[in-house]
Design an enzyme around this catalytic site. Structure first.
Site, PDB file in Angstrom:
ATOM      1  N   SER A   1      -2.773   5.400 -14.029  1.00  0.00           N
ATOM      2  CA  SER A   1      -3.744   5.193 -15.132  1.00  0.00           C
ATOM      3  C   SER A   1      -4.197   3.751 -15.329  1.00  0.00           C
ATOM      4  CB  SER A   1      -3.201   5.716 -16.481  1.00  0.00           C
ATOM      5  OG  SER A   1      -3.330   7.108 -16.578  1.00  0.00           O
TER       6      SER A   1
ATOM      7  N   TYR B   1      -8.660   4.426 -14.989  1.00  0.00           N
ATOM      8  CA  TYR B   1      -8.385   5.056 -16.290  1.00  0.00           C
ATOM      9  C   TYR B   1      -8.072   4.045 -17.400  1.00  0.00           C
ATOM     10  CZ  TYR B   1      -8.613   9.908 -14.605  1.00  0.00           C
ATOM     11  OH  TYR B   1      -9.043  11.120 -14.117  1.00  0.00           O
TER      12      TYR B   1
ATOM     13  N   GLY C   1      -9.860   4.644  -5.801  1.00  0.00           N
ATOM     14  CA  GLY C   1      -8.556   4.022  -6.003  1.00  0.00           C
ATOM     15  C   GLY C   1      -7.479   4.560  -5.084  1.00  0.00           C
ATOM     16  N   VAL C   2      -6.296   4.732  -5.649  1.00  0.00           N
ATOM     17  CA  VAL C   2      -5.161   5.174  -4.843  1.00  0.00           C
ATOM     18  C   VAL C   2      -5.367   6.614  -4.351  1.00  0.00           C
ATOM     19  CG1 VAL C   2      -3.658   5.961  -6.739  1.00  0.00           C
ATOM     20  CG2 VAL C   2      -2.647   4.979  -4.708  1.00  0.00           C
ATOM     21  N   ASP C   3      -6.051   7.411  -5.141  1.00  0.00           N
ATOM     22  CA  ASP C   3      -6.359   8.796  -4.771  1.00  0.00           C
ATOM     23  C   ASP C   3      -7.180   8.815  -3.478  1.00  0.00           C
ATOM     24  OD1 ASP C   3      -6.671  11.526  -4.960  1.00  0.00           O
ATOM     25  OD2 ASP C   3      -7.978  11.499  -6.724  1.00  0.00           O
TER      26      ASP C   3
ATOM     27  N   ASP D   1       0.865  -1.186   0.000  1.00  0.00           N
ATOM     28  CA  ASP D   1       0.000   0.000   0.000  1.00  0.00           C
ATOM     29  C   ASP D   1       0.901   1.235   0.000  1.00  0.00           C
ATOM     30  OD1 ASP D   1      -1.690   2.083   0.627  1.00  0.00           O
ATOM     31  OD2 ASP D   1      -2.568   1.107   2.382  1.00  0.00           O
ATOM     32  N   ILE D   2       0.747   2.075  -0.998  1.00  0.00           N
ATOM     33  CA  ILE D   2       1.637   3.236  -1.147  1.00  0.00           C
ATOM     34  C   ILE D   2       1.486   4.225   0.018  1.00  0.00           C
ATOM     35  CG2 ILE D   2       0.116   4.751  -2.524  1.00  0.00           C
ATOM     36  CD1 ILE D   2       2.630   5.215  -4.349  1.00  0.00           C
TER      37      ILE D   2
HETATM   38  N1  AR6 Z   1      -1.365   1.558  -3.070  1.00  0.00           N
HETATM   39  C1  AR6 Z   1      -0.787   1.216  -4.253  1.00  0.00           C
HETATM   40  N2  AR6 Z   1      -1.491   1.047  -5.386  1.00  0.00           N
HETATM   41  C2  AR6 Z   1      -2.841   1.207  -5.322  1.00  0.00           C
HETATM   42  C3  AR6 Z   1      -3.504   1.566  -4.130  1.00  0.00           C
HETATM   43  C4  AR6 Z   1      -2.716   1.737  -2.973  1.00  0.00           C
HETATM   44  N3  AR6 Z   1      -3.248   2.063  -1.782  1.00  0.00           N
HETATM   45  N4  AR6 Z   1      -4.840   1.653  -4.414  1.00  0.00           N
HETATM   46  C5  AR6 Z   1      -4.997   1.363  -5.719  1.00  0.00           C
HETATM   47  N5  AR6 Z   1      -3.789   1.093  -6.270  1.00  0.00           N
HETATM   48  P1  AR6 Z   1      -6.422   4.070  -9.833  1.00  0.00           P
HETATM   49  P2  AR6 Z   1      -6.024   5.666 -12.292  1.00  0.00           P
HETATM   50  C6  AR6 Z   1      -3.451   0.750  -7.667  1.00  0.00           C
HETATM   51  O1  AR6 Z   1      -7.777   3.684 -10.287  1.00  0.00           O
HETATM   52  O2  AR6 Z   1      -6.242   4.471 -13.144  1.00  0.00           O
HETATM   53  C7  AR6 Z   1      -9.363   8.006  -9.061  1.00  0.00           C
HETATM   54  O3  AR6 Z   1     -10.738   8.049  -8.789  1.00  0.00           O
HETATM   55  C8  AR6 Z   1      -4.516   0.135  -8.527  1.00  0.00           C
HETATM   56  O4  AR6 Z   1      -4.564  -1.274  -8.320  1.00  0.00           O
HETATM   57  O5  AR6 Z   1      -6.246   4.475  -8.417  1.00  0.00           O
HETATM   58  O6  AR6 Z   1      -4.888   6.587 -12.620  1.00  0.00           O
HETATM   59  C9  AR6 Z   1      -8.804   9.383  -9.424  1.00  0.00           C
HETATM   60  O7  AR6 Z   1      -9.452  10.427  -8.732  1.00  0.00           O
HETATM   61  C10 AR6 Z   1      -4.035   0.484  -9.912  1.00  0.00           C
HETATM   62  O8  AR6 Z   1      -3.054  -0.453 -10.350  1.00  0.00           O
HETATM   63  O9  AR6 Z   1      -5.842   5.315 -10.717  1.00  0.00           O
HETATM   64  C11 AR6 Z   1      -9.068   9.441 -10.906  1.00  0.00           C
HETATM   65  O10 AR6 Z   1     -10.397   9.863 -11.190  1.00  0.00           O
HETATM   66  C12 AR6 Z   1      -3.314   1.822  -9.718  1.00  0.00           C
HETATM   67  O11 AR6 Z   1      -3.188   1.988  -8.310  1.00  0.00           O
HETATM   68  C13 AR6 Z   1      -8.886   8.024 -11.358  1.00  0.00           C
HETATM   69  O12 AR6 Z   1      -9.172   7.206 -10.219  1.00  0.00           O
HETATM   70  C14 AR6 Z   1      -4.045   3.017 -10.299  1.00  0.00           C
HETATM   71  O13 AR6 Z   1      -5.434   2.854 -10.168  1.00  0.00           O
HETATM   72  C15 AR6 Z   1      -7.469   7.765 -11.777  1.00  0.00           C
HETATM   73  O14 AR6 Z   1      -7.379   6.466 -12.328  1.00  0.00           O
END
Ligand code: AR6
Length: 195
Positions: free
Chosen positions: A126, A130, A41-43, A19-20
């Site tokens: 992404s 995304y 997601g990560v955000d 987890d980042i």
């Molecule tokens: N630690 C590490 N990696 C993670 C974590 C975490 N805690 N949580 C998710 N991931 P995403 P995007 C991974 O959807 O595609 C948001 O709503 C996940 O498995 O977080 O760039 C934003 O506000 C995936 O491999 O980001 C934008 O609207 C990676 O992080 C949109 O999502 C990215 O997944 C951005 O989409």
């Protein structure tokens, strides 16, 4: 590109499964959206772990364009800084998605250097909501990081933090491929030994 330099740069890259938000690095990178006002997601995970002050600071930034990056404090996170970047939404691969994704990594790393930060952790930008194909995204992440590390020795460590085994394997393969291609190049380019 000399193979030795590339091998040294590759040693500054680590693939880490976890987890980042738990990373004790100088800056973690957030895969944000253009509003910078949070999301899933990560955000979502970063905003939850950092606490409400992060959103307050993000409001003052007035958003961020795709491919660009902005920096805030980390608040309750172990990392003192968060670099917010906005990845491209995958459409069909013909909308400059790869250039935009490269720009995310490059601009985030440039910002880290501007702030004299030396350890940075990235999620797989992404590749979640995304929809960017994971293998291509890993290739871009590793290639951009290696080039940046070669050009900027001040940077000590780049972590690619991945959630699942599939993504971890893709990053490791991309790293190995980059090193083996340069190895072949160095063999074909090296002068033949004197007779
Ligand atoms: N630690 C590490 N990696 C993670 C974590 C975490 N805690 N949580 C998710 N991931 P995403 P995007 C991974 O959807 O595609 C948001 O709503 C996940 O498995 O977080 O760039 C934003 O506000 C995936 O491999 O980001 C934008 O609207 C990676 O992080 C949109 O999502 C990215 O997944 C951005 O989409």
């Amino acid at each position: 590109m000399a193979h030795n330099d590339l091998a040294l740069a590759a040693k500054k890259i680590a693939v880490y499964r976890g987890d980042i938000t738990k990373m004790g690095v100088d800056a973690i990178v957030n895969a944000a959206n253009p509003t910078l006002l949070g999301g899933g997601g990560v955000d979502g995970a970063i905003h939850r772990a950092a606490g409400p002050e992060l959103l307050m600071e993000c409001r003052s930034l007035h958003g961020c364009a795709v491919g660009r990056a902005k920096i805030t404090a980390g608040y309750d996170l172990p990392a003192p800084f968060v670099i917010h970047t906005v990845g491209p939404i995958w459409e069909d691969g013909k909308q400059n998605e790869s250039q935009k994704l490269r720009a995310c990594y490059r601009n985030s790393l440039k910002l880290a250097l501007d702030y004299q930060l030396t350890t940075v952790a990235f999620p797989a930008i992404s590749t979640g909501a995304y929809g960017y194909p994971k293998a291509e995204a890993a290739e871009i992440a590793v290639d951009t990081a290696l080039k940046f590390l070669l050009a900027h020795p001040a940077l000590h460590k780049i972590y690619f933090v991945v959630f699942d085994g599939e993504t971890e394997a893709l990053y490791r393969e991309s790293l190995e491929r980059a090193l083996s291609i340069s190895d072949e190049d160095s063999k074909t380019q090296s002068p033949s030994p004197a007779k």
